[in-house]
Motif scaffolding. Sequence first.
Motif, mmCIF file in Angstrom:
data_model
loop_
_atom_site.group_PDB
_atom_site.id
_atom_site.type_symbol
_atom_site.label_atom_id
_atom_site.label_comp_id
_atom_site.label_asym_id
_atom_site.label_seq_id
_atom_site.Cartn_x
_atom_site.Cartn_y
_atom_site.Cartn_z
ATOM 1 N N LEU A 12 29.069 39.727 43.186
ATOM 2 C CA LEU A 12 29.438 38.907 44.288
ATOM 3 C C LEU A 12 30.741 38.400 42.829
ATOM 4 O O LEU A 12 32.696 38.772 43.528
ATOM 5 C CB LEU A 12 29.604 37.529 45.029
ATOM 6 N N LEU A 13 30.320 38.102 42.173
ATOM 7 C CA LEU A 13 31.432 37.345 41.076
ATOM 8 C C LEU A 13 32.780 39.201 40.391
ATOM 9 O O LEU A 13 33.589 38.679 41.066
ATOM 10 C CB LEU A 13 31.294 36.762 40.042
ATOM 11 N N PHE A 14 32.016 39.558 40.375
ATOM 12 C CA PHE A 14 33.160 40.728 40.559
ATOM 13 C C PHE A 14 34.422 41.472 41.338
ATOM 14 O O PHE A 14 35.294 42.408 41.755
ATOM 15 C CB PHE A 14 32.386 42.284 40.338
ATOM 16 N N LEU A 15 33.469 41.679 42.373
ATOM 17 C CA LEU A 15 34.889 41.786 43.864
ATOM 18 C C LEU A 15 35.992 41.103 43.841
ATOM 19 O O LEU A 15 36.671 41.814 44.320
ATOM 20 C CB LEU A 15 34.064 41.586 45.415
ATOM 21 N N LEU A 16 34.901 39.976 43.205
ATOM 22 C CA LEU A 16 36.858 39.241 43.249
ATOM 23 C C LEU A 16 36.945 39.179 42.189
ATOM 24 O O LEU A 16 38.966 39.288 41.933
ATOM 25 C CB LEU A 16 36.339 37.438 43.215
ATOM 26 N N ALA A 17 36.882 39.499 40.587
ATOM 27 C CA ALA A 17 37.822 39.139 39.633
ATOM 28 C C ALA A 17 38.261 40.918 39.541
ATOM 29 O O ALA A 17 39.264 40.808 38.145
ATOM 30 C CB ALA A 17 37.068 39.103 38.104
ATOM 31 N N ALA A 18 37.869 41.528 40.269
ATOM 32 C CA ALA A 18 38.426 42.903 40.560
ATOM 33 C C ALA A 18 39.628 42.995 40.183
ATOM 34 O O ALA A 18 40.756 43.441 39.644
ATOM 35 C CB ALA A 18 37.854 44.226 41.062
ATOM 36 N N GLY A 19 40.280 43.020 41.779
ATOM 37 C CA GLY A 19 41.422 42.721 42.294
ATOM 38 C C GLY A 19 42.175 41.718 41.743
ATOM 39 O O GLY A 19 43.304 41.698 41.452
ATOM 40 N N ASN B 187 36.797 47.040 33.643
ATOM 41 C CA ASN B 187 35.451 47.112 32.675
ATOM 42 C C ASN B 187 35.001 45.756 31.852
ATOM 43 O O ASN B 187 33.806 45.164 32.461
ATOM 44 C CB ASN B 187 35.447 47.909 31.715
ATOM 45 N N GLY B 188 35.972 45.305 31.739
ATOM 46 C CA GLY B 188 35.561 43.905 31.402
ATOM 47 C C GLY B 188 35.250 42.942 32.195
ATOM 48 O O GLY B 188 34.058 42.021 32.205
ATOM 49 N N ALA B 189 35.423 42.809 33.445
ATOM 50 C CA ALA B 189 35.341 42.059 33.956
ATOM 51 C C ALA B 189 34.025 42.598 35.589
ATOM 52 O O ALA B 189 33.678 41.661 35.620
ATOM 53 C CB ALA B 189 36.936 42.515 36.042
ATOM 54 N N PHE B 190 33.856 43.675 35.074
ATOM 55 C CA PHE B 190 32.551 44.180 35.670
ATOM 56 C C PHE B 190 31.351 43.537 34.613
ATOM 57 O O PHE B 190 29.832 42.682 35.280
ATOM 58 C CB PHE B 190 31.905 46.099 35.931
ATOM 59 N N TYR B 191 31.544 43.555 33.428
ATOM 60 C CA TYR B 191 30.871 43.251 32.377
ATOM 61 C C TYR B 191 30.324 41.274 32.317
ATOM 62 O O TYR B 191 29.095 41.316 31.797
ATOM 63 C CB TYR B 191 30.931 44.214 31.370
#
Length: 306
Positions: A19-26, A240-244
């Motif tokens: 869930l955090l990744f969905l926000l952090a990606a954009g 990649n950084g946002a995901f990990y």
Amino acid sequence: MSSTLVLAQLLNGLQYGVLLFLLAAGLTLVFGIMSFVNLAHGSLYMMGAYAAAVAYAHTESFGLSVLAAMLVALLLGLVLEVVAVSRLYQRDHLNHVLATFGLVLFFNELVRVIWGPQPVFVQVPEALSGTVNLLGFTYPAYRFLIIAVGLAVAVGCWLLINKTRMGMLIRAGSFNPKMVAALGVNIQLLNALLFAVGAMLAGLAGAMAGPILSVQSGMGEPVLITTLVVIVIGGIGSINGAFYAALIVGIVDTLGRVFLPMWLRQVAERSFADAAGPALASMLVYLLMAVVLAWRPQGLFPAKRG
């Protein structure tokens, strides 16, 4: 401490992380490419959650509610980019913060006017209200769906950034936007599309979080703070950084909130452990960010040049 409890909390941490990744990606791409600090990103998450709640109440279709949330967030992102954000690119970060903080206040008051101050509760879809049996271990099906959606979006983002022409332009724009514009690329259109896609992912996160959280005014600010921590840890501008980093933060935060009070009870009075444990747990991700900044100021997984 049973292995079942540990596995359950690891999955909870994974679910929180995606869930955090969905926000952090954009948000990390908007910050990395346009150097734009968008505090209103959490408000787009909130508006996506409200759009999904309204759509589900009228259609009783979870799929349609998710599509509605993504569409509403996408349109809001485009409108905000054209009306306000595009006028601020040449301003300094203080102007970005002040303008987007004003948008946060606007959206919070808007939902209070439309839906009132009380939280809106969204039911988990009946088809996903059960559990999934995995090697003798049961876990809520809806939380598994969140994990699956987050991983699918992560793969989609990787393909977009690394295997498409638009991704090539995004990578180039993150390092030298003036040169990309000089080569004939419509950088304004690229910025608008990128901002809108980031908003759409925030709306998707809001739609997925709605059934496990209460949908209410101001729900975007706490998660935005954690998302900014994710971006700093992962590296600004790096998908990649946002995901990990999102997975790391999600697991650290979840395990800390569950196990720190339990461990403190072994060495201190229960009342002290129950009071100090959650407080210490809430500090873990910020301590982690401080360590990363001291060790690798560029983040653990910065975007690669070239």
